[in-house]
Write a protein that holds these residues in place. Structure first.
Motif, short mmCIF file in Angstrom:
data_model
loop_
_atom_site.label_atom_id
_atom_site.label_comp_id
_atom_site.label_asym_id
_atom_site.label_seq_id
_atom_site.Cartn_x
_atom_site.Cartn_y
_atom_site.Cartn_z
N ASN A 152 0.83 -1.20 0.00
CA ASN A 152 0.00 0.00 0.00
C ASN A 152 0.87 1.25 0.00
N SER A 153 0.28 2.36 -0.44
CA SER A 153 1.03 3.60 -0.59
C SER A 153 1.46 4.17 0.75
N GLY A 154 0.67 3.94 1.81
CA GLY A 154 1.03 4.45 3.13
C GLY A 154 2.33 3.85 3.62
N GLU A 155 2.52 2.56 3.37
CA GLU A 155 3.76 1.91 3.79
C GLU A 155 4.95 2.47 3.03
N LEU A 156 4.79 2.67 1.73
CA LEU A 156 5.88 3.23 0.93
C LEU A 156 6.21 4.65 1.39
N ASN A 182 -0.78 5.27 8.74
CA ASN A 182 -0.63 6.27 7.68
C ASN A 182 -1.46 5.91 6.46
N ASN A 183 -1.43 4.63 6.10
CA ASN A 183 -2.17 4.21 4.92
C ASN A 183 -3.68 4.35 5.13
N THR A 184 -4.14 4.02 6.33
CA THR A 184 -5.57 4.16 6.63
C THR A 184 -6.00 5.62 6.52
N ALA A 185 -5.17 6.52 7.06
CA ALA A 185 -5.49 7.94 7.00
C ALA A 185 -5.46 8.46 5.56
N ALA A 186 -4.42 8.06 4.81
CA ALA A 186 -4.29 8.53 3.42
C ALA A 186 -5.43 8.02 2.56
N GLU A 187 -5.80 6.76 2.76
CA GLU A 187 -6.89 6.17 1.97
C GLU A 187 -8.21 6.86 2.29
N ASN A 188 -8.42 7.14 3.57
CA ASN A 188 -9.66 7.80 3.98
C ASN A 188 -9.75 9.22 3.41
N ALA A 247 -20.47 10.29 1.43
CA ALA A 247 -21.66 9.92 0.65
C ALA A 247 -22.35 8.70 1.24
N PHE A 248 -21.56 7.78 1.82
CA PHE A 248 -22.13 6.57 2.39
C PHE A 248 -22.24 6.64 3.93
N ALA A 249 -22.01 7.86 4.47
CA ALA A 249 -22.13 8.07 5.92
C ALA A 249 -21.28 7.07 6.69
N ARG A 250 -20.03 6.91 6.23
CA ARG A 250 -19.14 5.92 6.85
C ARG A 250 -18.13 6.59 7.81
N GLU A 251 -18.40 7.82 8.22
CA GLU A 251 -17.43 8.50 9.09
C GLU A 251 -17.15 7.69 10.36
N GLY A 252 -18.21 7.18 10.98
CA GLY A 252 -18.04 6.41 12.21
C GLY A 252 -17.20 5.17 12.00
N LYS A 309 -11.94 2.43 12.48
CA LYS A 309 -10.81 1.72 11.86
C LYS A 309 -9.49 2.42 12.17
N PHE A 310 -9.51 3.76 12.06
CA PHE A 310 -8.29 4.51 12.38
C PHE A 310 -7.94 4.38 13.86
N HIS A 311 -8.98 4.41 14.71
CA HIS A 311 -8.76 4.28 16.15
C HIS A 311 -8.11 2.95 16.49
N LYS A 312 -8.48 1.90 15.78
CA LYS A 312 -7.90 0.58 16.03
C LYS A 312 -6.39 0.61 15.80
#
Length: 586
Positions: free
Chosen positions: A110-114, A194-200, A209-214, A219-222
Motif C-alpha cells: 500500500n502507498s502508506g507503507e511506501l 498512515n495508509n488508513t489515513a491517506a486512503e480515507n 456519501a455513504f455516511a461511513r465516518e463512524g 478503523k483509524f482508532h484501532k
C-alpha cells in the motif's frame, strides 16, 4: 543495487566526517583539561598562595571556552551538512528504486507503507548520519580520555567508575536487544495507520456519501490504539532500564567523593598511605561527572541505533526487490539514447499478439490470445467485465510480461525494445483516470513538457472537446486542478486525459473505456475526431457498441479467450456474444 550500502554514502563524505572527528576530539580534550586547571587553582593558588599563576590559569579557562565553541560549531556544521546530503541521496535513490520496480510490486503493497519508508525510515538514518553517529564516537573518546586522566590521578580510585561504566554498557546492550524488535513493530503499525489515513482522506467524498465516518474513525482508532500500545511497550523498556543507569551514575559520584575524601584526610592504606590533594579530589570528581554523561547517553544512543537498524532492515526489503520487467538492451536507462532510438525506430504501429497467455499467480487471465492489427487501423475490443480487456493493454505496454507467447510491434518482440521507446510509442487513456495536482497544461504535457508546444496543447484540447469548459475557466489551461482532478466532473477529466493522449502524437493510441462518462453527443464528436486521425493505430476498449462499430476489426473476449473476431457487420451476422450485446443496447 539490492541492498542499502550505508558505508558507500559515508565514504563519499568521509572528509567532512574527518573534520568533525578532529574538531570533536579537540573539543573533548579541551574539556578534559578544565579539571586539571581547577586542580591547580585549588592546590597552587588557594592553598599554596601562588597568586602569580592565577591569571594564566584563568586565561586557560577562557581559552578552553572559546576553543570549545569553535570546535563544537565546526563539528555540528560538518555533521549536519554531511547528514543532510546523505539523507537526501538515500531518499532520491530509494525513490528511483521504487520507480524502477514493476507493476506487480505495487499490487502487493500500500502507498502508506511506501510513504513511511521514504519519509520516516530515511529520517531515522538521517539521525545517525547527522549527529548520533558522531555522538557515539564522542562517547567513546570522552570515556577513554576520562579514564586516562582518572587513572593518572589515582588508579585505584578509578576502578570504581570504570566498573560502573561497564555495568551501564551491559544494561544498555540488554535494552538494545529488546528495543530492536519493538521498533520494527512500531514502524509497521505506523505504516498501517498512515495508509488508513491517506486512503480515507483520498476517498473522503465517498466516505461522506455513504455516511461511513463512524466506521472510518473506528478503523483509524484501532490502528492508533495499537500504535499507542507499542509505544507504551517502548516506554516500559526505558522505564525498566534507564533508572538502573541513572542509579549507577548517581552512586558513582557519591562513592567517589566519599572514598576520595577519606584518601585526602587519612591516605590510602593500599598505596602505602599515599594521600590525594584537595585539588586532585575536586578534579577527580569532575572527571567522574564527565563519565556520567557518556553513561547516560548510552540509553538514548541505543534507542536511536535500534530505530535506525529497524529502518535499514525495512529499506533493504525494498532494495531486495528486483523489477520483473527489465530492458534487454544496453541503452536501458539512458534517456538521450532512448530518445534517439525512439526516432530511429520510426515505429509504424503494426501490432500482433501471437498465442499470448498470461497468468497472475495461479489465476489465468488470458489464454492463447491471437490477433493482429495493421498500422493506421482501428481495433475494437469488447467483452464482459473481467474478460481480460485491460490486461491486453498492460501487456502491450509491458506493465507485465506474457507468461507464454509473444507480442510484436512492427515485427519486433516488445521484450527486445527499450522500455522508454515502447512506452513512448503508446498513448493510453485508461478507465482509471489519474490527474496530478498541476495545471491543465501540465497534465496534458505530462512526460513531454519540453517537446509539446502550446499550440499542440490547444489543438488537443479542441480535438477532445475539453476547450468547451477549459476556456470558461479564469486561467484557462493554466488553471491548477486539485489532486486526482478534484473539482472536475468525470466527463471533464476524461476529456483532459484524451487531450493528453492526443497531444503526444504517438504511433499507437489506446482508449480503455475512455468515453464512458461523456454524453452521447460529445462521445460521437470525439469518435469522429478519432476516425479522422491518420497514421495512428488505435485500440478502443469499450462496453458500448457505438464506440467500436466503425473499427476495422473487433475482437470479443470471453473469460480470457478470443471468442469472436470480425467487423461490426460480420459479428452481427455471426449471432454470438457481440450480437447479444448489440440487441441489449439497441
Amino acid at each position: 543495487m539490492n541492498k542499502l550500502n550505508l558505508f558507500r554514502y559515508f565514504k563519499r563524505y568521509s572528509f567532512l566526517y574527518l573534520i568533525a572527528i578532529v574538531a570533536m576530539s579537540a573539543g573533548t580534550l579541551l574539556d578534559q583539561a578544565a579539571p586539571l586547571i581547577v586542580q591547580h587553582i585549588i592546590d597552587d593558588v588557594l592553598i599554596a598562595k601562588k597568586m602569580e599563576v592565577l591569571n594564566f590559569l584563568l586565561l586557560g579557562i577562557l581559552g578552553i571556552g572559546v576553543g570549545r565553541c569553535i570546535f563544537q560549531y565546526t563539528k555540528e556544521y560538518a555533521c549536519d551538512f554531511a547528514g543532510s546530503k546523505i539523507a537526501s541521496e538515500i531518499r532520491i535513490n530509494l525513490f528511483q528504486k521504487i520507480q524502477s520496480l514493476s507493476a506487480n510490486f505495487f499490487d502487493g503493497i500500500n502507498s502508506g507503507e511506501l510513504m513511511s519508508r521514504v519519509k520516516d525510515d530515511v529520517d531515522r538514518i538521517w539521525d545517525i548520519a547527522a549527529f548520533m553517529g558522531i555522538l557515539m564516537a564522542e562517547v567513546f573518546i570522552r570515556t577513554v580520555s576520562t579514564m586516562f586522566f582518572m587513572i593518572r590521578i589515582n588508579w585505584m580510585l578509578a576502578i570504581i567508575p570504570i566498573i560502573g561504566m561497564f555495568a551501564s554498557g551491559f544494561i544498555a546492550t540488554r535494552m538494545e536487544k529488546q528495543l530492536d524488535d519493538l521498533y520494527g513493530a512500531v514502524a509497521q503499525e505506523g505504516s498501517e495507520m498512515n495508509n488508513t489515513a491517506a486512503e480515507n482522506l483520498a476517498g473522503v467524498r465517498t466516505v461522506k456519501a455513504f455516511a461511513r465516518e463512524g466506521f472510518e474513525i473506528a478503523k483509524f482508532h484501532k490502528h492508533n490504539q495499537k500504535f499507542y500500545e507499542l509505544n507504551i511497550d517502548l516506554s516500559r523498556v526505558f522505564v525498566k532500564y534507564n533508572p538502573m543507569i541513572q542509579t549507577i551514575t548517581r552512586l558513582l559520584s557519591v562513592i567517589s567523593l566519599l572514598l576520595g575524601g577519606l584518601i585526602v584526610m587519612k591516605g590510602n592504606p593500599l598505596q602505602g598511605g599515599a594521600k590525594m590533594s584537595v585539588g586532585e579530589l575536586i578534579a577527580f570528581t569532575q572527571y567522574v561527572g564527565g563519565m556520567i554523561w557518556p553513561m547516560e547517553m548510552l540509553g538514548w544512543l541505543t534507542n536511536g541505533l535500534s530505530s535506525a537498524k529497524a529502518s535499514v532492515k525495512r529499506l533493504n526489503k525494498i532494495y531486495a526487490e528486483m523489477p520483473e520487467i527489465t530492458d534487454s538492451t544496453e541503452v536501458a536507462g539512458d534517456e538521450e539514447l532512448n530518445s534517439a532510438l525512439f526516432s530511429a525506430f520510426d515505429i509504424n504501429g503494426d501490432i500482433s499478439f501471437e498465442h499470448v497467455t498470461y497468468k497472475a499467480g495461479e489465476k489465468s487471465i488470458l489464454d492463447d490470445v491471437t490477433f493482429d492489427i495493421k498500422a493506421g487501423q482501428t481495433l475494437g475490443i469488447m467483452g464482459a467485465t473481467g474478460s481480460g480487456k485491460t490486461t491486453i493493454i498492460n501487456l502491450l505496454k509491458r506493465m507485465y510480461d506474457v507468461t507464454d507467447g509473444s507480442i510484436k510491434l512492427d515485427g519486433i518482440d516488445i521484450r527486445e525494445l527499450p522500455l522508454p521507446t515502447l512506452r513512448r510509442a503508446v498513448s493510453c487513456v485508461m478507465q482509471d483516470i489519474f490527474l496530478f495536482s498541476d495545471t491543465i497544461d501540465g497534465n496534458i504535457r505530462l512526460g513531454e513538457r519540453e517537446k509539446i508546444t502550446t499550440a499542440e496543447v490547444r489543438s488537443a484540447l479542441n480535438q477532445s472537446h475539453a476547450s468547451e469548459f477549459v476556456d470558461n475557466m479564469e486561467e484557462k489551461e493554466q488553471t491548477v486542478i486539485g489532486e486526482r482532478g478534484v473539482g472536475l466532473s468525470g466527463g471533464q477529466k476524461q476529456r483532459i486525459t484524451i487531450a493528453r493522449a492526443l497531444a503526444r502524437k504517438t504511433p499507437v493510441l489506446v482508449l480503455d473505456d475512455s468515453t464512458s462518462a461523456l454524453d452521447t453527443e460529445t462521445e460521437q464528436e470525439i469518435q469522429q475526431v478519432l476516425a479522422e486521425l491518420s497514421g495512428m493505430t488505435k485500440i478502443i476498449i469499450a462496453h458500448r457498441i457505438s464506440a467500436v462499430r466503425k473499427a476495422d476489426k473487433i475482437i470479443v473476449l470471453d473469460k480470457g479467450k478470443v471468442a469472436e473476431v470480425g467487423t461490426h457487420e460480420e459479428l452481427l451476422k455471426l449471432g454470438g456474444l457481440y450480437k447479444e450485446t448489440y440487441d441489449s443496447q439497441y
